[in-house]
Design a protein around this motif. Sequence first.
Motif, PDB file in Angstrom:
ATOM      1  N   ARG A   1       0.854  -1.179   0.000  1.00 21.58           N
ATOM      2  CA  ARG A   1       0.000   0.000   0.000  1.00 21.58           C
ATOM      3  C   ARG A   1       0.898   1.241   0.000  1.00 21.58           C
ATOM      4  NH1 ARG A   1      -5.359   1.480   1.724  1.00 21.58           N
ATOM      5  NH2 ARG A   1      -5.447   3.303   3.095  1.00 21.58           N
TER       6      ARG A   1
ATOM      7  N   HIS B   1       0.760   5.614  -0.021  1.00 20.39           N
ATOM      8  CA  HIS B   1      -0.022   6.836   0.186  1.00 20.39           C
ATOM      9  C   HIS B   1       0.723   8.001  -0.455  1.00 20.39           C
ATOM     10  CE1 HIS B   1      -1.526  10.010   3.364  1.00 20.39           C
ATOM     11  NE2 HIS B   1      -1.993  10.248   2.156  1.00 20.39           N
TER      12      HIS B   1
ATOM     13  N   ARG C   1       0.274  12.240  -1.541  1.00 17.09           N
ATOM     14  CA  ARG C   1      -0.476  13.496  -1.395  1.00 17.09           C
ATOM     15  C   ARG C   1      -0.060  14.446  -2.515  1.00 17.09           C
ATOM     16  NH1 ARG C   1      -0.318  15.346   4.411  1.00 17.09           N
ATOM     17  NH2 ARG C   1      -2.089  13.893   4.474  1.00 17.09           N
TER      18      ARG C   1
ATOM     19  N   ASP D   1      -5.463  13.205  -1.290  1.00 16.93           N
ATOM     20  CA  ASP D   1      -4.722  12.042  -0.813  1.00 16.93           C
ATOM     21  C   ASP D   1      -5.201  10.803  -1.558  1.00 16.93           C
ATOM     22  OD1 ASP D   1      -2.987  12.687   1.748  1.00 16.93           O
ATOM     23  OD2 ASP D   1      -4.795  13.908   1.883  1.00 16.93           O
TER      24      ASP D   1
ATOM     25  N   TRP E   1      -4.448   6.547  -1.816  1.00 20.54           N
ATOM     26  CA  TRP E   1      -3.814   5.314  -1.372  1.00 20.54           C
ATOM     27  C   TRP E   1      -3.976   4.266  -2.466  1.00 20.54           C
ATOM     28  CZ3 TRP E   1      -6.330   8.668   1.757  1.00 20.54           C
ATOM     29  CH2 TRP E   1      -5.717   9.056   2.952  1.00 20.54           C
TER      30      TRP E   1
ATOM     31  N   THR F   1      -3.513   0.308  -3.384  1.00 20.91           N
ATOM     32  CA  THR F   1      -3.380  -0.998  -2.756  1.00 20.91           C
ATOM     33  C   THR F   1      -3.383  -2.067  -3.827  1.00 20.91           C
ATOM     34  OG1 THR F   1      -4.657  -0.169  -0.876  1.00 20.91           O
ATOM     35  CG2 THR F   1      -4.339  -2.545  -1.010  1.00 20.91           C
TER      36      THR F   1
ATOM     37  N   ALA G   1       1.921   6.861  -6.924  1.00 16.04           N
ATOM     38  CA  ALA G   1       1.612   5.747  -6.027  1.00 16.04           C
ATOM     39  C   ALA G   1       1.774   4.404  -6.729  1.00 16.04           C
ATOM     40  CB  ALA G   1       0.194   5.905  -5.483  1.00 16.04           C
TER      41      ALA G   1
ATOM     42  N   ASP H   1       3.047   6.274   6.007  1.00 17.17           N
ATOM     43  CA  ASP H   1       1.895   5.984   6.876  1.00 17.17           C
ATOM     44  C   ASP H   1       2.348   5.200   8.100  1.00 17.17           C
ATOM     45  OD1 ASP H   1      -0.112   7.261   5.517  1.00 17.17           O
ATOM     46  OD2 ASP H   1      -0.578   5.548   4.249  1.00 17.17           O
TER      47      ASP H   1
END
Length: 311
Positions: free
Chosen positions: A9, A11, A13, A47, A49, A51, A121, A311
């Motif tokens: 995962r 994260h 921004r 933001d 994320w 996965t 990401a 995170d």
Amino acid sequence: MTQAFVVDRVHVRAPGKINVFFAVGDVDGDGYHEVASAYQAVSAYEDVWATSSDEFTIAVTGTVDIAGVPLDDRNLALRAARLLAEEIGWDGGVHLDVRKAVPVAGGMGGGSADAAAALVACDALWGAGLSTAELHRLAARLGADVPFALLGGTAVGTGRGDELSPALARGRFEWVLVTSHEGMSTPTVYAELDRYRAERSPDIAPLLRRPLVFPPVLQALRQGDPHLLASASRNDLEIAAVRLRPDLDDILALGSAEGALTGLVSGSGPTIAFLVEDEDAARELQVTLSAAGHSALRVHGPVPGARIVPD
């Protein structure tokens, strides 16, 4: 691609933006406009994320109204993930969780920030290791504002807005944003500008197909001088946005009367950005605008572009 996931995962921004200067040239044969913009990334963030998943899916939450955000392949972040997967030959998918704090269809590039964040990401999640130049090349295929969301800071954009050159900006500029629950369509605003110019073509100077950012704007950014920036800022799309939404003119007048150095529609609107002298002035203007019934938000710039957040 058969390499293993580097992490499960990631994260990222990415910031929204305001256009402290936006000049629009005449429409070309393809229906596009040459522009010259001075972008500033500000502290209103998206933001994302990413996965690991077998499919490409997305979920969206936020502190702003997200009713109009698509959850299929019309979503720019999901398109960014698919584009990167195609580029590197990734045979799996990704699930994206997006938390939005930039107004939707507000002229601040929130969707572009989502796309930039998704590129960064997924690049990290899949261990692709693309260079900055490669990511920017993919970003430019997604939209004119996506490369700037990757870059952040302050930059000059030309062509269709995606030909970027970093611009030196000293210090910190304080802004108060007035957001709206009703977004505006960028193509509609451009079309209204074309109509306005056609109506007044005998009375206005010929338009430049390749407009330029005024030197005083760059000087003000280099010096960190909000007063000089206020006197040099402009947005050619503002007249079109106000014609479509006359209430924006009332907000601009209120902010100016209450001490803002200048106010301008951000991008294609309807978000309005008021430049103020310092943090105290920003707090005072935010309180005044909120008391008048408007949604007002204090932000500052410049801030960095899309970055991984531990995170």
